[in-house]
Motif scaffolding. Structure first.
Motif, PDB file in Angstrom:
ATOM      1  N   LEU A  79      35.282   0.358  17.728  1.00  0.00           N
ATOM      2  CA  LEU A  79      36.668   0.238  18.176  1.00  0.00           C
ATOM      3  C   LEU A  79      37.607   0.261  16.981  1.00  0.00           C
ATOM      4  O   LEU A  79      37.450  -0.521  16.036  1.00  0.00           O
ATOM      5  N   ASN A  80      38.573   1.168  17.015  1.00  0.00           N
ATOM      6  CA  ASN A  80      39.628   1.188  16.009  1.00  0.00           C
ATOM      7  C   ASN A  80      40.628   0.083  16.348  1.00  0.00           C
ATOM      8  O   ASN A  80      41.315   0.142  17.377  1.00  0.00           O
ATOM      9  N   LYS A  81      40.714  -0.930  15.504  1.00  0.00           N
ATOM     10  CA  LYS A  81      41.571  -2.084  15.787  1.00  0.00           C
ATOM     11  C   LYS A  81      43.053  -1.736  15.699  1.00  0.00           C
ATOM     12  O   LYS A  81      43.895  -2.458  16.250  1.00  0.00           O
ATOM     13  N   ASN A  82      43.387  -0.639  15.042  1.00  0.00           N
ATOM     14  CA  ASN A  82      44.792  -0.235  14.945  1.00  0.00           C
ATOM     15  C   ASN A  82      45.268   0.548  16.157  1.00  0.00           C
ATOM     16  O   ASN A  82      46.426   0.417  16.572  1.00  0.00           O
ATOM     17  N   THR A  83      44.381   1.368  16.722  1.00  0.00           N
ATOM     18  CA  THR A  83      44.798   2.284  17.776  1.00  0.00           C
ATOM     19  C   THR A  83      44.073   2.071  19.104  1.00  0.00           C
ATOM     20  O   THR A  83      44.424   2.714  20.092  1.00  0.00           O
ATOM     21  N   SER A  84      43.052   1.225  19.118  1.00  0.00           N
ATOM     22  CA  SER A  84      42.195   0.999  20.299  1.00  0.00           C
ATOM     23  C   SER A  84      41.388   2.240  20.677  1.00  0.00           C
ATOM     24  O   SER A  84      40.855   2.325  21.782  1.00  0.00           O
TER      25      SER A  84
END
Length: 275
Positions: free
Chosen positions: A165-170
């Motif tokens: 999971l990209n924590k910046n973009t979901s």
């Protein structure tokens, strides 16, 4: 309207103070998630409890975020028709001195619907995520690749699914990995070498090397600071079966952490001329 007169710096400092943990001791086993680490010298220090470390409140929040995201990723896989089971299945090698726990096992993935896959969940910042998109897990995150490889090998599976999971973009990244069982065998050999051989490997770099500068063992490895006394790094200790350690002075099994008055540092941990 009355505005609250809060000193945000003081509030922030209190949050950071209560959220950190200090003098954290290593686990009582070598983690399979660590085996991909490219410095065997560090792994020797870790396994022998040669240092403690402080974990910041920010790092603890990152860990919590990862755990929460794992639940969401499992839910999303199930919603997509993937059956997920075996969360936290335990694995053990080298007489139970090296252990690991997978995030789960999944079946029903469109890539290979009838074949179970080891699942590994991770979170990432945007920079690392973009690197992952470009290079894939084997190149971008070799420790994660090795971790999945070993779990799948020990479970006698030929595939793993890596989900990030990209924590910046979901945004999600999902990659199917075909297991290299020969590589997994080399990781088992590496674990055995770290656990059983009383030889300290050479340093992978000097004081300014970027990997070394951020290492938890930097002070003892690069600055020759004293090793934290522990039963595990005492010259009178013996590694036993079933994850046990025994004192050669008392012939008793040990709690492995607090040394007694007979403690003497095992000199091989200093290395030859500390090189």
């Amino acid at each position: 309207m009355v505005l609250l007169n809060l000193d945000t710096d003081t509030t922030l400092q209190k949050i950071e103070d209560v959220g950190k943990t200090t003098n954290v001791k290593p686990r009582n086993y070598l983690g399979m998630s660590q085996l991909g680490h490219n410095c065997e010298r560090f792994l020797n220090y870790y396994f022998r409890h040669c240092f403690t470390e402080d974990i910041s409140a920010q790092s603890n929040r990152i860990f919590r975020t990862g755990h929460k995201a794992e639940d969401d990723m499992i839910a999303d896989l199930k919603a997509a028709g993937i059956t997920v089971y075996g969360e936290q299945d335990e694995y053990s090698i080298v007489s139970d001195h090296c252990r690991g726990h997978n995030d789960g096992i999944g079946i029903g993935f469109p890539e290979e619907p009838d074949k179970p896959h080891i699942i590994e969940f991770k979170t990432s910042n945007d920079t690392a995520f973009k690197k992952l998109l470009k290079e894939g897990v084997k190149v971008s995150k070799p420790m994660h690749y090795d971790q999945m490889t070993l779990y799948a090998h020990l479970k006698d599976l030929d595939h793993a699914m890596y989900m990030v999971l990209n924590k910046n973009t979901s945004q999600y990244y999902v990659e199917q990995v075909t297991i290299d069982h020969e590589h997994a065998k080399s990781l088992i050999e590496k674990a055995d070498r770290i656990i059983t051989q009383e030889t300290l490997p050479q340093k992978i770099g000097g004081m300014s090397w970027f990997e070394c500068k951020w290492c938890s063992a930097y002070d003892i490895c690069q600055l020759n600071k004293p090793i934290t006394p522990s039963c595990r790094n005492c010259k009178f200790v013996s590694i036993e079966e079933q994850g046990q350690w025994k004192c050669l002075k008392t012939d008793q099994f040990l709690d492995q952490y607090e040394p007694c008055g007979e403690y003497q540092l095992d000199q091989w941990l200093l290395g030859e001329n500390n090189e």
